[in-house]
Scaffold this motif. Structure first.
Motif, short mmCIF file in Angstrom:
data_model
loop_
_atom_site.label_atom_id
_atom_site.label_comp_id
_atom_site.label_asym_id
_atom_site.label_seq_id
_atom_site.Cartn_x
_atom_site.Cartn_y
_atom_site.Cartn_z
N GLU A 19 32.92 2.80 30.55
CA GLU A 19 32.13 3.92 30.07
C GLU A 19 32.57 5.25 30.69
OE1 GLU A 19 27.48 5.39 30.27
OE2 GLU A 19 27.88 3.26 29.92
N ASP A 20 32.83 5.25 31.98
CA ASP A 20 33.21 6.49 32.65
C ASP A 20 34.52 7.05 32.10
OD1 ASP A 20 30.96 6.49 34.24
OD2 ASP A 20 31.95 5.58 35.97
N SER A 21 35.48 6.16 31.86
CA SER A 21 36.77 6.64 31.34
C SER A 21 36.63 7.17 29.93
CB SER A 21 37.82 5.52 31.40
OG SER A 21 37.48 4.45 30.53
N LEU A 22 35.76 6.55 29.13
CA LEU A 22 35.54 7.04 27.76
C LEU A 22 34.84 8.39 27.77
CD1 LEU A 22 34.49 3.75 25.91
CD2 LEU A 22 36.70 4.93 25.84
N VAL A 23 33.89 8.56 28.67
CA VAL A 23 33.23 9.87 28.81
C VAL A 23 34.24 10.93 29.19
CG1 VAL A 23 31.61 11.19 30.22
CG2 VAL A 23 30.94 8.96 29.31
N ALA A 24 35.10 10.61 30.15
CA ALA A 24 36.11 11.58 30.60
C ALA A 24 37.06 11.96 29.48
CB ALA A 24 36.88 11.00 31.79
N LEU A 25 37.49 10.97 28.69
CA LEU A 25 38.40 11.25 27.58
C LEU A 25 37.72 12.08 26.50
CD1 LEU A 25 40.19 7.78 27.31
CD2 LEU A 25 41.27 9.96 27.90
N ARG A 49 37.79 -0.41 19.47
CA ARG A 49 38.38 -1.74 19.59
C ARG A 49 37.70 -2.50 20.73
NH1 ARG A 49 44.50 -2.89 19.35
NH2 ARG A 49 43.49 -4.88 18.87
N TYR A 50 37.65 -1.89 21.91
CA TYR A 50 37.06 -2.55 23.08
C TYR A 50 36.06 -1.60 23.75
CZ TYR A 50 41.24 -5.34 22.29
OH TYR A 50 42.22 -6.10 21.71
N GLY A 51 35.17 -2.19 24.54
CA GLY A 51 34.20 -1.37 25.27
C GLY A 51 33.00 -1.01 24.42
N LYS A 52 32.03 -0.39 25.07
CA LYS A 52 30.79 0.00 24.41
C LYS A 52 30.71 1.51 24.24
CE LYS A 52 28.21 -3.98 26.18
NZ LYS A 52 27.02 -4.45 26.93
N ILE A 53 29.98 1.92 23.21
CA ILE A 53 29.79 3.35 22.93
C ILE A 53 28.30 3.66 23.00
CG2 ILE A 53 30.29 5.26 21.37
CD1 ILE A 53 32.79 3.86 22.36
N PRO A 54 27.80 3.98 24.18
CA PRO A 54 26.40 4.39 24.31
C PRO A 54 26.24 5.89 24.07
CG PRO A 54 27.39 4.25 26.47
CD PRO A 54 28.46 3.86 25.48
N ALA A 55 25.02 6.37 24.17
CA ALA A 55 24.74 7.79 23.91
C ALA A 55 25.54 8.70 24.83
CB ALA A 55 23.24 8.04 24.08
N ARG A 56 25.74 8.28 26.07
CA ARG A 56 26.46 9.12 27.04
C ARG A 56 27.87 9.45 26.58
NH1 ARG A 56 29.00 7.10 32.15
NH2 ARG A 56 29.61 8.95 33.34
N VAL A 57 28.53 8.48 25.97
CA VAL A 57 29.89 8.72 25.45
C VAL A 57 29.82 9.69 24.27
CG1 VAL A 57 31.89 7.66 24.33
CG2 VAL A 57 30.78 6.51 26.26
N ASP A 70 27.63 12.00 23.66
CA ASP A 70 27.27 13.35 24.09
C ASP A 70 28.42 14.09 24.77
OD1 ASP A 70 24.74 13.07 23.08
OD2 ASP A 70 23.85 12.44 24.99
N ALA A 71 29.47 13.35 25.13
CA ALA A 71 30.60 13.98 25.82
C ALA A 71 31.51 14.75 24.87
CB ALA A 71 31.40 12.92 26.57
N SER A 72 31.34 14.53 23.56
CA SER A 72 32.13 15.28 22.58
C SER A 72 31.22 16.00 21.61
CB SER A 72 33.07 14.36 21.80
OG SER A 72 33.74 15.10 20.78
N LYS A 73 31.27 17.30 21.64
CA LYS A 73 30.44 18.10 20.73
C LYS A 73 30.92 18.02 19.28
CE LYS A 73 27.85 19.97 24.01
NZ LYS A 73 28.31 19.13 25.14
#
Length: 312
Positions: free
Chosen positions: A38-44, A56-64, A66-69
């Motif tokens: 999650e942290d790496s997806l937020v950063a990207l 493909r992999y990993g989860k997409i919660p609200a925090r991810v 919100d990281a892209s407007k």
């Protein structure tokens, strides 16, 4: 004269089928790697502000999200969207799409691989043969002709599994609250009837809050002694502790499992040493053809949403 930079599509994986990449030629593709957290997806997302995410992999919660407007669409590289917080996406006006049917042939085939492995005890017999044993005088497999195949879900995958069941001379029953009619050779029934009557219970439904742990002590108690459970859908559909008890007690003949509550399985997982649990690492939909189909399906969904947004 400067060239305007391309909008970004974030891919939560290390690659995408070349056919899908070609479809997205007007975008810049950023890959998150094989095991994005999650942290790496937020950063990207904060860095690249993608307009779309192909999951493909990993989860997409609200925090991810919100990281892209600029985020407008989250497109699943496959059919199951339980790793995406769909409610959060809806609240933010972000479309969530799945590549429905893209991997249906592959998953249906893998379902039958697991059914056969369970009914014919393929893995154990192979191990015994390699150890120098010849069990012809003592082993009896389960013949499928005349047995009842119970399908939970009659979508693209379940319908294909049903077709093969008919070919093998099985009685095919199914529970699907969204099915308006049954395909030829399939009888719709209640979930309780399916548990009670099926020799093989095969799961082909999405995971929701309502059906989590639908295979539990109570539902297993309704099943025939010696029934087989196959799951090529989502691990959260099964209470693993209850399944373990039923396998160890002999209530169930065996289980063929391609998905699990937590993935990947940790070392020493409870199923690791259970002889009548046939395991595969969530690869039912992983074939060369399905890889292309899921990639192009996900790309098409991205383009459809972004194209509609552009013309709105």
């Amino acid at each position: 004269m400067t060239t305007a930079s391309k909008d970004v599509i974030l891919v939560t994986g290390a690659d995408l089928a070349p056919e899908a990449v070609a479809m997205l030629k007007d975008f810049e593709l950023v890959y998150a790697g094989k095991t994005p957290d999650e942290d790496s997806l937020v950063a990207l997302c904060e860095k690249h502000q993608p307009v779309g995410i192909i999951v493909r992999y990993g989860k997409i919660p609200a925090r991810v999200m919100d990281a892209s407007k600029k985020l407008r669409v989250i497109s699943k590289h496959g059919t199951g969207i339980d790793t995406i917080d769909s409610k959060a996406a809806q609240e933010r006006g972000i479309a969530v799409k799945a590549a429905v049917g893209a991997n249906a042939p592959a998953v249906a085939e893998h379902t039958w691989a697991l059914i056969f492995a369970c009914a014919k005890d393929v893995v154990h017999l192979d191990q015994r043969m390699h150890a120098g044993h010849w069990d012809k005088a003592t082993h009896k497999s389960l013949e499928l002709k005349g047995k009842t195949l119970g399908l939970v879900g009659l979508g693209a995958i379940g319908s294909r599994v049903a077709e093969a069941g008919n070919v093998f001379g099985m009685k095919v029953i199914a529970y699907d609250p969204y099915a308006k009619a049954a395909p030829a050779g399939v009888t719709l029934c209640s979930l309780e009837e399916l548990y009670r009557d099926a020799h093989i219970v095969s799961l082909h439904c999405p995971l929701t809050a309502d059906n989590r742990n639908m295979i539990n002590r109570d539902s297993i108690a309704l099943m025939r002694d010696g029934a087989i459970i196959v799951n090529t859908a989502r691990g959260g559909l099964i209470d693993e502790a209850a399944l373990l008890e039923a396998l160890n007690s002999g209530k169930l003949r065996s289980a063929g499992l391609d998905s699990f509550q937590t993935e990947p399985l940790a070392a020493g997982h409870v199923f690791a040493n259970v002889r009548n649990a046939i395991l595969s690492p969530h690869i039912g939909g992983v074939t060369g053809d399905a890889y292309i189909g899921m990639g192009t399906g996900a790309a098409a969904n991205v383009l459809a949403v972004l194209g509609a947004a552009a013309t709105a």
